[in-house]
Design an enzyme around this catalytic site. Structure first.
Site, short mmCIF file in Angstrom:
data_model
loop_
_atom_site.label_atom_id
_atom_site.label_comp_id
_atom_site.label_asym_id
_atom_site.label_seq_id
_atom_site.Cartn_x
_atom_site.Cartn_y
_atom_site.Cartn_z
N GLY A 12 1.14 -3.44 4.14
CA GLY A 12 1.61 -3.45 5.45
C GLY A 12 2.58 -2.51 5.79
O GLY A 12 3.40 -2.68 6.63
N GLY A 14 1.84 0.84 6.58
CA GLY A 14 1.28 2.10 7.39
C GLY A 14 0.65 2.90 6.30
O GLY A 14 0.24 4.23 6.63
N LYS A 15 0.28 2.53 5.10
CA LYS A 15 -0.67 3.46 4.35
C LYS A 15 -1.84 3.96 4.69
O LYS A 15 -2.32 4.85 4.39
CB LYS A 15 -0.73 2.41 2.73
CG LYS A 15 -1.44 3.44 1.85
CD LYS A 15 -1.61 2.44 0.55
CE LYS A 15 -1.72 0.96 0.53
NZ LYS A 15 -2.70 0.63 1.18
N THR A 16 -2.57 2.94 5.35
CA THR A 16 -3.98 3.39 5.91
C THR A 16 -3.92 4.42 7.18
O THR A 16 -4.57 5.30 7.23
CB THR A 16 -4.46 2.18 6.61
OG1 THR A 16 -4.82 1.18 5.55
CG2 THR A 16 -5.79 2.64 6.98
N LYS A 32 -12.31 3.60 0.66
CA LYS A 32 -11.57 2.38 0.36
C LYS A 32 -12.50 1.47 -0.64
O LYS A 32 -13.51 0.88 -0.31
CB LYS A 32 -11.31 1.24 1.44
CG LYS A 32 -10.60 0.01 1.21
CD LYS A 32 -9.14 0.41 1.36
CE LYS A 32 -8.39 -1.08 1.20
NZ LYS A 32 -7.15 -1.11 1.59
N ASP A 43 -9.85 -1.31 7.13
CA ASP A 43 -9.18 -0.06 6.91
C ASP A 43 -9.96 0.91 7.21
O ASP A 43 -9.75 2.32 7.61
CB ASP A 43 -8.54 0.17 5.53
CG ASP A 43 -7.44 -0.91 5.34
OD1 ASP A 43 -6.95 -1.26 6.28
OD2 ASP A 43 -6.91 -1.12 4.19
N GLU A 94 -8.27 5.01 -0.90
CA GLU A 94 -7.00 4.37 -0.47
C GLU A 94 -7.09 3.25 -1.36
O GLU A 94 -8.25 2.34 -1.58
CB GLU A 94 -7.03 3.95 0.96
CG GLU A 94 -5.99 3.06 1.10
CD GLU A 94 -5.54 2.62 2.61
OE1 GLU A 94 -4.99 2.02 3.09
OE2 GLU A 94 -6.32 3.08 3.38
N ALA A 96 -5.43 -0.68 -2.37
CA ALA A 96 -4.96 -1.82 -1.75
C ALA A 96 -3.47 -2.45 -1.93
O ALA A 96 -3.25 -2.32 -3.12
CB ALA A 96 -5.84 -3.15 -1.75
N GLY A 97 -2.74 -2.58 -1.11
CA GLY A 97 -1.21 -2.91 -1.17
C GLY A 97 -0.70 -2.15 -2.08
O GLY A 97 -0.67 -0.56 -1.90
#
Length: 202
Positions: A12, A14-16, A32, A43, A94, A96-97
């Site tokens: 949460g 802002g990576k995406t 992803k 995403d 990308e 996850a987390g």
């Protein structure tokens, strides 16, 4: 060849949004591998909306919004690491987390990063606690011989935190993506162009 993995120091952060900005700037497809949670915009859908790039379908789409290992268990799905190999050619992948999120009970994202040997960009928030989270993430990746391309900070400027993380870890600071409001394809592309040097990714 332009191939990057985007991971983060937390979920949460802002990576995406950063992945969308990077894929858009490079004109590279986005992937992803595992999407956990389908009730809200995924995403992949976010990146398609913000970057307008080709999106490679996820290897696994899990309904439960949880860590992939638990989401797969709840959904009755077995994640096969052989299905998680990135496609050939330019790509922005990308995770996850954070880097140590488990894909299965015996396999972490960082383990897959080590297998892929694709340069990793670590997204780190600039809020309090980022020094510890960032350095732990870097150590976890280095211990697995994962190639680290650099750090991308997200949020308001905190110069000392950004500088000391890069200094202690010996990792390049690529830039910082500020909070963007309103967040549109145009505002995201402009913010990335203003705060990052595209040559650092080519």
């Amino acid at each position: 060849m332009t191939r990057f993995v985007v991971t983060g120091t937390d979920t949460g952060i802002g990576k995406t949004v950063f992945a969308a900005a990077l894929a858009g700037a490079l004109g590279a497809p986005y992937w992803k591998p595992v999407q956990a949670g389908l009730d809200e915009e995924t995403d992949s859908e976010t990146v398609a909306r913000l970057a307008g790039v080709a999106v490679v379908p996820e290897a696994y789409r899990l309904a439960t919004p949880a860590s992939p290992h638990l989401a797969a268990q709840i959904d009755g799905v077995t994640i096969d690491s052989d299905q998680l190999m990135p496609p050939p050619g330019p790509i922005v992948v990308e995770g996850a987390g954070g880097a140590l999120v488990p894909l299965t009970r015996t396999l972490l994202y960082a383990d897959m990063f080590a297998r892929w040997q694709i340069p990793v960009i670590i997204c780190a928030r600039t809020a309090l606690g980022t020094i510890n989270h960032s350095l732990l993430t870097i150590e976890a990746l280095k211990s697995r011989d994962v190639p680290i391309h650099g750090l991308a900070f997200l949020g308001d400027a905190v110069e000392d935190s950004e500088a000391i993380i890069a200094e202690i870890a010996g990792v390049r600071r690529l830039g910082r993506l500020p909070i963007i409001d309103p967040l549109t394809p145009e505002s995201l592309a402009a913010a990335f162009a203003e705060n990052f040097n595209l040559a650092d990714f080519q």
